[in-house]
Design a protein around this motif. Sequence first.
Motif, mmCIF file in Angstrom:
data_model
loop_
_atom_site.group_PDB
_atom_site.id
_atom_site.type_symbol
_atom_site.label_atom_id
_atom_site.label_comp_id
_atom_site.label_asym_id
_atom_site.label_seq_id
_atom_site.Cartn_x
_atom_site.Cartn_y
_atom_site.Cartn_z
ATOM 1 N N GLY A 32 44.504 42.901 46.465
ATOM 2 C CA GLY A 32 45.389 44.040 46.255
ATOM 3 C C GLY A 32 46.513 43.587 45.345
ATOM 4 O O GLY A 32 46.520 42.434 44.894
ATOM 5 N N GLU A 33 47.465 44.490 45.118
ATOM 6 C CA GLU A 33 48.548 44.147 44.202
ATOM 7 C C GLU A 33 49.658 43.407 44.937
ATOM 8 O O GLU A 33 49.954 43.727 46.091
ATOM 9 C CB GLU A 33 49.109 45.430 43.595
ATOM 10 N N LEU A 34 50.264 42.459 44.270
ATOM 11 C CA LEU A 34 51.387 41.748 44.889
ATOM 12 C C LEU A 34 52.578 42.699 44.994
ATOM 13 O O LEU A 34 52.801 43.531 44.127
ATOM 14 C CB LEU A 34 51.790 40.542 44.040
ATOM 15 N N HIS A 35 53.329 42.535 46.076
ATOM 16 C CA HIS A 35 54.528 43.359 46.240
ATOM 17 C C HIS A 35 55.761 42.463 46.322
ATOM 18 O O HIS A 35 55.675 41.236 46.158
ATOM 19 C CB HIS A 35 54.388 44.284 47.451
ATOM 20 N N HIS B 91 44.186 30.820 45.025
ATOM 21 C CA HIS B 91 43.650 32.155 45.294
ATOM 22 C C HIS B 91 42.820 32.088 46.569
ATOM 23 O O HIS B 91 41.774 31.438 46.595
ATOM 24 C CB HIS B 91 42.775 32.629 44.124
ATOM 25 N N GLU B 92 43.262 32.745 47.614
ATOM 26 C CA GLU B 92 42.539 32.702 48.894
ATOM 27 C C GLU B 92 41.556 33.876 48.923
ATOM 28 O O GLU B 92 41.835 34.941 49.478
ATOM 29 C CB GLU B 92 43.533 32.726 50.060
ATOM 30 N N VAL C 222 47.465 38.996 39.766
ATOM 31 C CA VAL C 222 48.354 38.047 40.456
ATOM 32 C C VAL C 222 48.978 37.107 39.416
ATOM 33 O O VAL C 222 50.192 36.891 39.392
ATOM 34 C CB VAL C 222 47.565 37.209 41.506
ATOM 35 N N GLU C 223 48.129 36.584 38.534
ATOM 36 C CA GLU C 223 48.622 35.606 37.563
ATOM 37 C C GLU C 223 49.585 36.275 36.574
ATOM 38 O O GLU C 223 50.584 35.692 36.177
ATOM 39 C CB GLU C 223 47.444 34.926 36.860
ATOM 40 N N PRO D 212 44.765 26.906 38.965
ATOM 41 C CA PRO D 212 44.722 27.448 40.330
ATOM 42 C C PRO D 212 43.440 27.037 41.052
ATOM 43 O O PRO D 212 42.392 26.907 40.427
ATOM 44 C CB PRO D 212 44.738 28.958 40.124
ATOM 45 N N ARG D 213 43.545 26.814 42.339
ATOM 46 C CA ARG D 213 42.357 26.543 43.142
ATOM 47 C C ARG D 213 41.855 27.878 43.671
ATOM 48 O O ARG D 213 42.633 28.673 44.204
ATOM 49 C CB ARG D 213 42.703 25.614 44.307
#
Length: 299
Positions: free
Chosen positions: A16-19, A44-45, A60-61, A75-76
């Motif tokens: 989803g989008e980061l808030h 990234h989980e 996200v990035e 990123p992992r």
Amino acid sequence: MSCNAAVFRFAPSPNGELHLGHAYSAMVNHDLARSSGGTFLLRHEDIDTARCTPAFERQVEEDLGFLGIEWDEPPRRQSAHMHDYAAALEALAAEDLVYPGFMTRGEIKAYVERYEEDEGKPWPRDPDGAPLYPGLDRHASSQERERRMSEGERFAWRLDVERAIEMVPALTWEEHGASPLGESGTIVARPLEWGDVVLGRMDIPTSYHLSVVVDDAIQNVSDVVRGRDLFYATSIHRLLQALLGLPDPRYHHHELILGDDGRKLSKSAQDTSLRSLREAGMTAEDIRRMVGLPGRPPA
Ligand code: GLU
């Protein structure tokens, strides 16, 4: 948290989008890494491959870039490291610490309702409010397990938490933030409160709890800085670290950024998504001020 070798990480799920809450967590981690001469990692989980998408990952990035956050290594991405988690799950299975739990969510619910009606008292719940796994199949014979598995019955790998705690000393962690109740300092882990948590699924050999401790160890994370909503989960993380012989990082559970209604922000609430705030003309400095951080990050 001022040691030179400090390693911090921001580990969102790209589903989803980061808030604003994510922005706060990422910026606190990044500020701490930069002011201590430490390292900042992005992870990234994305083990939930049904809900996590490359598009959200790119977003996200982009959002982090907008905030002026730079990560020090590529990123992992958890979905690329399933073998690491499978190996950890196998190590626990070799010690007889996991078992296939066949009860479905519906069966657990029905069992708990029947218990509560018959006994007139509540069935125990975990810190997130979910009923503890009744564990009726915890001690099934290996023949029965194999039969049910070979018949294709669905199951999840569950930790036998009572057996697990017998194998390790009493566990604590150093809390540099605070619990939702304000506790900090040396915290006694209480993994029994979670019951037999899921550590792996039929199709995905891991869960949030397992992959987070495996990754924090592989990535040499020294300081886990994350929201207070994960404070109680740390009890399970400490137990898994002890069982798997992994180092224990310092923990800092920070306050949560709440919406105007006083509730935790959610990924579906568009108005606080970083993308919409950016599109509304906000700058990274505006966002820092909105979440109560000084306008400029440490140089
Ligand atoms: N992936 C988790 C989340 O997005 C955070 C994991 C952690 O910081 O331990 O809530």
